[in-house]
Structure formats: structure tokens, C-alpha cells
Design an enzyme around this catalytic site. Structure first.
Site, PDB file in Angstrom:
ATOM      1  N   THR A  72      38.175  34.945  50.480  1.00 36.03           N
ATOM      2  CA  THR A  72      38.986  35.101  51.451  1.00 36.03           C
ATOM      3  C   THR A  72      40.123  35.466  50.725  1.00 36.03           C
ATOM      4  O   THR A  72      41.287  35.787  51.404  1.00 36.03           O
ATOM      5  CB  THR A  72      39.030  33.696  52.237  1.00 36.03           C
ATOM      6  OG1 THR A  72      38.802  32.724  51.296  1.00 36.03           O
ATOM      7  CG2 THR A  72      37.855  33.483  53.099  1.00 36.03           C
ATOM      8  N   LYS A 125      43.746  37.554  51.445  1.00 37.97           N
ATOM      9  CA  LYS A 125      45.239  37.082  51.378  1.00 37.97           C
ATOM     10  C   LYS A 125      45.930  38.201  50.711  1.00 37.97           C
ATOM     11  O   LYS A 125      47.176  38.574  50.803  1.00 37.97           O
ATOM     12  CB  LYS A 125      45.089  35.774  50.830  1.00 37.97           C
ATOM     13  CG  LYS A 125      44.609  34.943  51.967  1.00 37.97           C
ATOM     14  CD  LYS A 125      44.284  33.297  51.280  1.00 37.97           C
ATOM     15  CE  LYS A 125      43.295  32.728  52.158  1.00 37.97           C
ATOM     16  NZ  LYS A 125      42.633  31.575  51.366  1.00 37.97           N
ATOM     17  N   LYS A 182      31.844  34.157  39.413  1.00 35.07           N
ATOM     18  CA  LYS A 182      33.327  34.791  39.872  1.00 35.07           C
ATOM     19  C   LYS A 182      33.915  35.711  38.432  1.00 35.07           C
ATOM     20  O   LYS A 182      34.717  36.341  38.875  1.00 35.07           O
ATOM     21  CB  LYS A 182      34.247  33.694  40.361  1.00 35.07           C
ATOM     22  CG  LYS A 182      33.933  33.084  41.769  1.00 35.07           C
ATOM     23  CD  LYS A 182      34.826  32.055  41.927  1.00 35.07           C
ATOM     24  CE  LYS A 182      34.584  31.099  43.181  1.00 35.07           C
ATOM     25  NZ  LYS A 182      34.580  31.828  44.319  1.00 35.07           N
ATOM     26  N   HIS A 199      27.468  29.623  53.542  1.00 33.26           N
ATOM     27  CA  HIS A 199      28.205  30.248  52.684  1.00 33.26           C
ATOM     28  C   HIS A 199      27.994  30.431  51.454  1.00 33.26           C
ATOM     29  O   HIS A 199      28.875  30.800  50.595  1.00 33.26           O
ATOM     30  CB  HIS A 199      29.508  29.270  52.474  1.00 33.26           C
ATOM     31  CG  HIS A 199      30.157  29.050  53.817  1.00 33.26           C
ATOM     32  ND1 HIS A 199      31.409  29.404  54.546  1.00 33.26           N
ATOM     33  CD2 HIS A 199      29.804  28.063  54.755  1.00 33.26           C
ATOM     34  CE1 HIS A 199      31.653  29.054  55.539  1.00 33.26           C
ATOM     35  NE2 HIS A 199      30.965  28.133  55.908  1.00 33.26           N
ATOM     36  N   LYS A 231      41.167  31.492  41.872  1.00 36.86           N
ATOM     37  CA  LYS A 231      40.160  31.006  42.818  1.00 36.86           C
ATOM     38  C   LYS A 231      39.424  29.965  42.107  1.00 36.86           C
ATOM     39  O   LYS A 231      39.855  29.694  40.952  1.00 36.86           O
ATOM     40  CB  LYS A 231      39.032  32.317  43.006  1.00 36.86           C
ATOM     41  CG  LYS A 231      38.664  33.022  41.808  1.00 36.86           C
ATOM     42  CD  LYS A 231      37.847  34.079  41.940  1.00 36.86           C
ATOM     43  CE  LYS A 231      38.611  35.282  42.710  1.00 36.86           C
ATOM     44  NZ  LYS A 231      38.316  35.500  44.160  1.00 36.86           N
ATOM     45  N   ARG A 232      38.392  29.210  42.497  1.00 36.25           N
ATOM     46  CA  ARG A 232      37.726  28.174  41.839  1.00 36.25           C
ATOM     47  C   ARG A 232      36.954  28.881  40.527  1.00 36.25           C
ATOM     48  O   ARG A 232      36.727  30.086  40.594  1.00 36.25           O
ATOM     49  CB  ARG A 232      36.512  27.522  42.567  1.00 36.25           C
ATOM     50  CG  ARG A 232      37.137  26.435  43.597  1.00 36.25           C
ATOM     51  CD  ARG A 232      37.893  25.454  42.708  1.00 36.25           C
ATOM     52  NE  ARG A 232      36.606  24.620  42.055  1.00 36.25           N
ATOM     53  CZ  ARG A 232      36.502  23.348  42.736  1.00 36.25           C
ATOM     54  NH1 ARG A 232      37.073  22.662  43.368  1.00 36.25           N
ATOM     55  NH2 ARG A 232      35.573  22.787  41.858  1.00 36.25           N
TER      56      ARG A 232
END
Ligand code: 26Q
Length: 805
Positions: free
Chosen positions: A646, A650, A544, A351, A538-539
Site C-alpha cells: 500500500t 502512497k 521485500k 493478506h 516498509k517492514r
């Protein structure tokens, strides 16, 4: 089940399980009673599934993962069993609102983020499609911490979820197994920052807590087995020798193993307690799998044909040496025969491509804690290296691939060596794996490598989270998409149907209003439902790039101050993210965002145009509320860093437009919807790499760029009673995730987004197209690919059990 019957069963549980009358029971007790009714039903379904699987010798799939981020279960289970209406009606006659009961349930937060939520979505799909499947994980007493922001600074509170969560768990003490830690870590000398010193226990009992995972329409019910650590018994010798306190202490030590979920994601720390957790999961699980298999078939020779063991990331990779240990030490197999069986049974999903996120363990720590497992890893390593040398592979290369090297146990290398298949989680990620982290392996064993792009459970993320959209879909294309996501494409002809597009806009508008209502109630935040809802949840991680988003908002703020008359569509920027508790820089980013929001709120000249909401304690249940309300989905990681993502999927299925880089699964979203229905920006993976190679100088860039310069200066000068110098100097100094390099492209992309949004017809068509093309990101599709290409497993044949031949 009829409403009347449902009502009787609820009352039965109230009276006999909880000892209260229906009149005196509160919502919390009602929630538990309803959950127990549903659990009973699912357990019956599970027995059926097991019977059918056995009768037909269907291959079993075992999904091993340190995390299952389930969120709430009640609504999902009622929906899957088709019982929501009966339950609602039964409760109505008792004067209770079902929706109020949903809110009684705590999130089962047994995971950090994407990886754990993926495991949960996959179990849903395994059940729905009728595979014979079990998930294995740990029954942490404390899930992911609850986040509380104090003056913008993240603080952590324990998440003691069991009081409300354990109604879904059934203890199975008769299936408990012993896990042996034959090594003593005499002193906490290795990780001396760590306060937990668990040097004394050698034998720990693993007690299963089982949770049934329903599938839609009851084709199968899967089981999630969560292991809890108990001390196996008082060490009677210690006890008798008068050291009573020591015996009690030892007891407590053992139970520490499953006390708490480690909250670091993509940034593992080599703590010995984490290693104990991993081995505890693996040893209990492998013993359980072997017991089941031997009970049915009497030999492990047939293990590869009848079971698939899947390792979700390297965290459970000790399954490989543990299976070897049992076959060698307890079943009398020789090395070659055992290895042949193990390596045909186990598969592994990676991952992450970031080097710092690849797990490795200090060899000495590992050997002290798990001496026998270490010996086996040494032998795996020795044979692997000999084999490679024998094939004439260059010595350095062999070293890079070796499971033991440089004083470390390299968990990813062990996984690739032990697994028959290795997959990445998006097309891009799987390519990067072959070119970078697993390049050497790929050259030597190309056939092992494959891709399975992630997917999500539509039934949870659309049908339940977005009832308005579900009704819209039902009306226009029927409910077939729930079992067959490809049917979403039936929406495409509506792309030019003005009425349908306005209906879709109305659905979004209602979801925005619902979210606004919650934000008001929970945080007192007033947001305008007619503004653009631009969401990044998100985290929190530098890769990110939440700080890219925030830096751009800061620049918008400055621009609006200078252009008060400008024509500007109001925006609401919603952030939600937890940072690993020790990730200091990430916490600074959170504070920067919160304080920026406060500065804007305090400024009458901009606050009608810009609004930041930082939602505290982002979790599955909040995702279910916020994602359906999004206009824009922020997916802005530096290209080449996000394995898949992911939440991007969504958002897409909920009719938001992706504003993103060509990273992870965004690449495939782009492929699916085409240029007109996504807003892409920024460097590609290759361009980012080339820039790094050619010497990236963010400091120069900052000085030559008036907007960035001004924004960074404001950060350095500070606002809201503090400054953000650390952040600014990191951006100027090294900017490891190239925020500044992508800044202009990002600003332009956001401008394009605004322009597109203003043309409601165009925007609505983009939303619709995203929904229509989202079928390929269904977890059902992902699971079918795993089953066909990796596990070689089929669903349980749908024969009635009692008619078996
Ligand atoms: C490992 C060792 C010690 C402590 C913690 C860990 C640890 C825990 C969790 C390491 C990594 C994680 C989680 C990783 C994760 O969530 N990765 C995400 O997986 C998603 C599902 O495939 C992808 O969509 C995301 O891109 C990826 O970041």
C-alpha cells in the site's frame, strides 16, 4: 465552530479537566485540551450517525482486526471537521502554535504495517462515505515497539502510548462483557520458551474504549471499539481461603491479555497468549454485536440481512465458532439454522500467500485453552468433510481443505469454510490465491472468491501529508478529488504544460527540503535536496528484498571508486523498517545497511555522490513526512510474494515514480500509468516459479558474475568492524527470494531511472501522470467495492433524523 467558541472550549478543558490556567499550561496540556474539544464534537456526530442508522435500518458493517495502525489523529480530525483554521486562530490568540501541538501526539501504533494501516484507512473511508460502521480491535497498552539502532543493531523499547493517546479514548465500563476461557493450560508445557504463564484465569472482563473516527465533512462518524482486559473480580474463594497473593496474581494474569501487540508480521508464532488475545477480541466483539442486534430487532434470524462481519485476515476467525457457540448454547438455535446465519454474515480477506505466514494452531494447545470452541470447530470440520465426501471430492483434497488436519487448527481453512466471500487484496494476489493456497477450495466453490484491490485514504496521505501538492491540485483541478478520486485525471492535460510541471517540481523540491531538515535535526544526517531521493520504507522482510537494494548500493560504491570521474547524479537512499524482534536475519540486514552507510560517509571519494540514511523507528508519522519527498518508490519484492503493498500507492499519489517488480498492486499501477511512467524490472511470478522448478543455483551465479562476486567478497571480508558472512552465505547458498537472479535487471532499471530523472521535463511528466492515475487506489473505491460486492451494504440515507416517518 468559530475560533472564539473554540477558544472558550479549550480554556474550559484547561481549567476544569486539567486544572491549569491558560498561562500556565504547556503544549502537552494544550494538545490534550484541543483533542478533548474535538472528541466532544465527534461524539455528538457519532450519536447522530447511530440514530440515523437505526431509524433507517441501515445494514451495519463490523470490521474485525487485531491491528489498527492509526498514527496521529488530531490533524486528521481537525481537517475532516473543517476546523483547522478555527483551531489555529483560537490557539494563536492564546499564544500557542497548532503545529507544535501536533508534535505532542504519540502515534497510536496498534499495528505492525500494511494490514493494520489498511484497517485505519478503511475506517476513514467508511465514515466519509456514510456507512454505518464499527471497527473492533484491542486496546494494547504497548503498541509496536520503538526501534533504536545501537551500532546498527536493532533494539526494542516499549511503546507506552497511552499517556498521550488516551485523550481520544472514552471508556464505556457499562458496556463491558465477560470473556470465558474455560480451559486451563496447566503448565506452560506447550510453549515452554514463553515466559508468560497465564494458566489461572477463567473469566476476564473486556472493557470497551471507544474512539470516534471522523469522516470528511461529517457525513458519518464511525466508532473504533478497543477492548481492554481486566480481571472480572477477585476470585473470592481463593481470597477467602487465605490465598491473598494468588488472588492478586490472578488479577495481573488477566490483564496480560491486552498488554502488548505481537510484533511479528507475516511470520506468526503459535504462542498461546496470542491465541488468548484473538479469542478475547472475538468473544467480546461477537457478544457486543449480538447485544446490539437483539436490542434493535429481537431476533438473530435477521442478522445476515442487517449486519456484515468482516474478518481482516484469519486473526479474528474464531468469530465463526464463537457466533455458533452463542447461537447454539445461549439462543437455542439448532446447528443448521445457526450455520446458515453465521455463514451468510461473515466474510474474510486474505493478506498473504506465503505458506509460512498462514496461521495454524497446535490442536492440543487450542483444545486445552478453548475446549468448547474446539468442539465447535470439530463439528464444523466433521460436517464440512462429510459434505465434501458426499459430493465425491477426493479424500486427500478434503484433508487439505479441512479446518482440522495434521494436528493443527488451520485458520485459513476455517475462514474459507465459514465465510460467504473470500477476497485477495490485489488482482495478481487474488489470482495466485485461486491457483495456489486456495486452489482446492476454488475448484469446489468458485463463487466465493473475489478481489478487492487495496486503497489508501487520500485525505490523510495527500491533503494533510503534502500541503504543497494539495495546493497545486486545488489550483489546477479544485478540491473535488478529495471526495471523488477519479477527478485526479483532470490533471492529465497538464502533462505538456511546462509551467505546471515546474510548479510540481518545486513542490517536490520543498518536500525534499522539509525532509532533509528533519533528517538533520533528528539524526544529524546531512542530505542534499538536489540528489535523487530513492526511498524504501516498509517492514523488514527477506521477501521485500531490502538486501537487494543494499547489495546494489554496495556495487555502486565499488563502481564509483573505480570511476571517480564518471558522470553521476547524486543519490540519497532512504530506508525505514522495523524487523520482528526475533527475526535475526532481518536484523542483520538492517546492520548491513547501516554499516554500508557509515562506510560511504567515511569515504570522501564517494560521499558527495551516495548517501544512505536509515531512519530509526519508522512509523506512520514518518511515512507522512518521507513519502511526499520521494522521487523513486522502491517496490522490489520477489514477484508473487507481496500480496498488494500500500505504500506503493502512497508514493504514487505523492508523485514518485515506482521502481518495481510486477508484484502485488504494482501490476495495477503499471496498468494505470502505462510503460512510460513506471520503471519495471525483474522476473514475473511465472518466471520466478519456472526458475525455481528448473533448479536455481545462486552460488554459481555469484561466481560467474564479477560485480556480485566482488560485492559478496567485500561482505565476507567485512567492513565497519564486522563481517556480513551470514548474509552473503545465504545469498550464495539458497537465496530464497532470488535476489541474485534479479540483480542485473535491478541495476539496469536504476540506470534507466537516473537517465529519466536527468530530463526534468520527462521526469516531471511521469510524476504528474502517476498522480493523475492514482484515483483507482483510493480507499473510498475499495470500500465501495466491499460494500457492493461483499457486504451488500449501502450508506445511511441522508435524511434528517427528527423527520423520520
Ligand atoms: C499472526 C499470528 C500471530 C502473530 C502475528 C500474526 C500476524 C500479524 C500481522 C500475521 C500477519 C500480519 C500482517 C500482515 C500484513 O501486514 N500483510 C500485508 O497486508 C497489506 C494490506 O493488505 C498488503 O498490502 C501487504 O502486501 C501484506 O504483506
Amino acid at each position: 465552530m468559530t475560533a472564539e467558541r473554540f477558544r472558550e472550549e479549550i480554556i474550559d478543558h484547561l481549567l476544569h479537566t486539567f486544572g491549569v490556567t491558560p498561562e500556565n499550561a504547556g503544549d502537552e496540556t494544550y494538545y490534550k485540551a484541543v483533542a478533548l474539544v474535538v472528541s466532544d464534537l465527534m461524539r455528538r456526530g457519532r450519536s447522530e450517525t447511530e440514530k440515523r442508522a437505526k431509524a433507517t435500518h441501515t445494514k451495519q458493517v463490523y470490521y474485525l482486526c487485531m491491528e489498527f495502525l492509526l498514527g496521529r489523529s488530531l490533524k486528521n480530525n481537525l481537517f475532516n471537521l473543517g476546523l483547522e483554521e478555527s483551531a489555529r486562530e483560537a490557539l494563536r490568540t492564546l499564544g500557542v502554535r497548532l503545529d507544535a501541538l501536533y508534535d505532542q501526539e504519540p502515534d497510536a501504533g496498534l499495528g505492525n504495517g500494511g494490514l493494520g494501516r489498511l484497517a485505519a484507512c478503511f475506517l476513514d473511508s467508511l465514515s466519509t462515505q456514510g456507512y454505518a460502521a464499527m471497527g473492533y480491535s484491542l486496546r494494547y497498552e504497548y503498541g509496536i515497539f520503538r526501534q533504536k539502532l545501537v551500532d546498527g543493531w536493532q533494539t526494542e523499547l516499549p511503546d507506552f502510548w497511552l499517556p498521550g493517546g488516551k485523550v481520544w479514548l472514552q471508556e464505556a465500563p457499562e458496556k463491558a462483557v465477560e470473556v470465558h476461557f474455560d480451559g486451563h493450560v496447566e503448565e506452560a508445557w506447550y510453549d515452554n520458551h514463553h515466559t508468560v504463564n497465564h494458566k489461572d484465569y477463567t473469566k476476564v472482563l473486556a472493557v470497551p474504549y471507544d474512539m470516534c473516527i471522523s469522516g470528511k465533512d461529517g457525513r458519518a462518524v464511525s466508532k473504533l471499539r478497543l477492548w481492554a482486559a481486566r480481571s472480572s473480580d477477585f476470585d473470592m474463594k481463593t481470597f477467602n481461603s487465605g490465598n491473598y497473593l494468588r488472588a492478586v496474581e490472578q488479577n495481573a494474569m488477566a490483564e496480560v491479555i491486552t498488554k502488548v501487540l505481537y510484533p511479528e508480521d507475516n511470520n506468526p508464532e503459535g504462542k498461546s497468549l496470542r491465541l488468548s488475545q484473538q479469542y478475547f477480541l472475538v468473544s467480546a466483539t461477537i457478544q457486543d454485536i449480538i447485544r446490539r442486534h437483539l436490542f434493535e430487532y429481537g431476533t438473530l434470524d435477521s442478522l445476515p440481512e442487517l449486519t456484515a462481519i468482516h474478518l481482516n485476515d484469519t486473526h479474528p476467525v474464531l468469530a465463526v465458532p464463537e457466533l455458533m457457540r452463542i447461537m447454539l448454547d445461549e439462543c437455542g438455535y439448532g446447528w443448521e439454522a445457526a450455520w446458515d446465519i453465521v455463514s451468510r454474515t461473515v466474510a474474510y480477506t486474505n493478506h498473504t500467500v506465503m505458506k509460512e505466514a498462514l496461521e495454524c494452531w497446535n490442536q492440543d494447545l487450542f483444545r486445552l485453552r478453548l475446549p468448547r470452541i474446539y468442539q465447535i470447530v470439530e463439528e464444523i470440520n466433521r460436517r464440512f468433510c462429510a459434505d465434501m465426501h458426499g459430493r465425491g471430492v477426493d479424500g486427500y483434497k478434503v484433508g487439505r481443505m479441512a479446518p482440522l488436519n495434521d494436528g493443527f487448527v488451520k485458520m485459513a481453512n476455517l475462514a474459507v469454510v465459514g465465510a460467504h466471500h473470500v477476497n485477495g487484496v490485489s488482482a495478481l494476489h487474488s489470482e495466485i490465491l485461486k491457483e495456489t493456497v486456495f486452489r482446492d477450495f476454488y475448484q469446489e466453490m468458485p463463487g466465493k472468491f473475489t478481489n478487492v484491490t487495496n486503497g489508501i485514504a487520500y485525505r490523510r496521505w495527500v491533503a494533510q501529508a503534502n500541503p504543497g501538492l494539495a495546493a497545486f491540485l486545488e489550483k489546477h483541478i479544485g478540491g473535488g478529488y478529495l471526495a471523488d478520486a477519479a477527478q485526479l485525471e483532470k490533471l492529465l492535460p497538464l502533462a505538456n504544460d511546462g509551467t505546471a510541471l515546474r510548479e510540481l517540481e518545486q513542490v517536490k523540491r520543498e518536500n525534499k527540503q522539509r525532509a532533509a531538515g528533519y533528517l538533520k535535526k533528528a539524526y544529524g544526517a546531512v542530505v542534499n535536496p538536489d540528489s535523487i531521493f530513492d526511498i524504501q520504507v516498509k517492514r523488514l522482510h527477506e521477501y521485500k528484498r531490502q538486501h537487494l537494494n543494499a547489495l546494489h548500493i554496495l556495487s555502486l560504491y565499488l563502481w564509483l571508486k573505480e570511476h571517480p570521474q564518471a558522470d553521476f547524479t547524486p543519490r540519497t537512499f532512504i530506508f525505514g523498517a522495523k524487523a520482528a524482534p526475533g527475526y535475526y536475519f532481518a536484523k542483520q540486514i538492517i546492520r548491513f545497511i547501516v554499516k554500508l552507510g557509515e562506510m560511504i560517509d567515511a569515504d570522501p571519494a564517494v560521499r558527495e555522490k551516495l548517501k544512505i540514511v536509515y531512519v530509526e523507528d519508522y512509523r506512520v508519522t514518518l511515512a507522512e513526512l518521507l513519502i511526499p519527498a520521494a522521487d523513486i518508490s522502491e517496490q522490489i519484492s520477489l514477484a508473487g510474494t507481496e500480496a498488494s503493498g500500500t505504500s506503493n500507492m502512497k508514493f504514487m499519489i505523492n508523485g514518485a515514480v515506482t521502481l518495481g517488480t510486477l508484484d502485488g498492486a504494482n501490476v495495477e499501477i503499471h496498468e494505470a500509468v502505462g510503460d512510460e511512467n513506471i520503471i519495471l524490472f525483474g522476473m514475473t511470478t511465472e518466471q520466478a516459479e519456472a526458475l525455481r522448478q528448473s533448479g536455481y543455483r545462486p552460488g554459481e551465479l555469484a561466481n560467474n558474475h564479477p560485480v556480485i562476486r566482488q560485492a559478496l567478497q567485500l561482505m565476507e571480508n567485512g567492513f565497519g568492524g564486522m563481517d556480513y558472512k551470514d548474509l552473503a552465505s545465504s545469498l550464495r547458498g539458497s537465496d530464497p527470494y532470488m535476489v541474485l537472479a534479479d540483480f542485473d535487471a535491478y541495476a539496469q532499471a536504476r540506470q534507466r531511472a537516473e537517465a529519466l530523472y536527468r530530463d526534468r521535463q520527462v521526469w516531471n511528466r511521469m510524476c504528474l501522470t502517476n498522480i493523475a492515475k492514482a484515483g483507482r487506489f483510493s480507499a473510498d473505491r475499495a470500500i465501495r467495492e466491499y460494500a457492493q460486492n461483499i457486504w451488500h451494504a449501502d450508506p445511511i440515507p441522508q435524511i434528517p433524523v427528527n423527520k423520520k416517518g
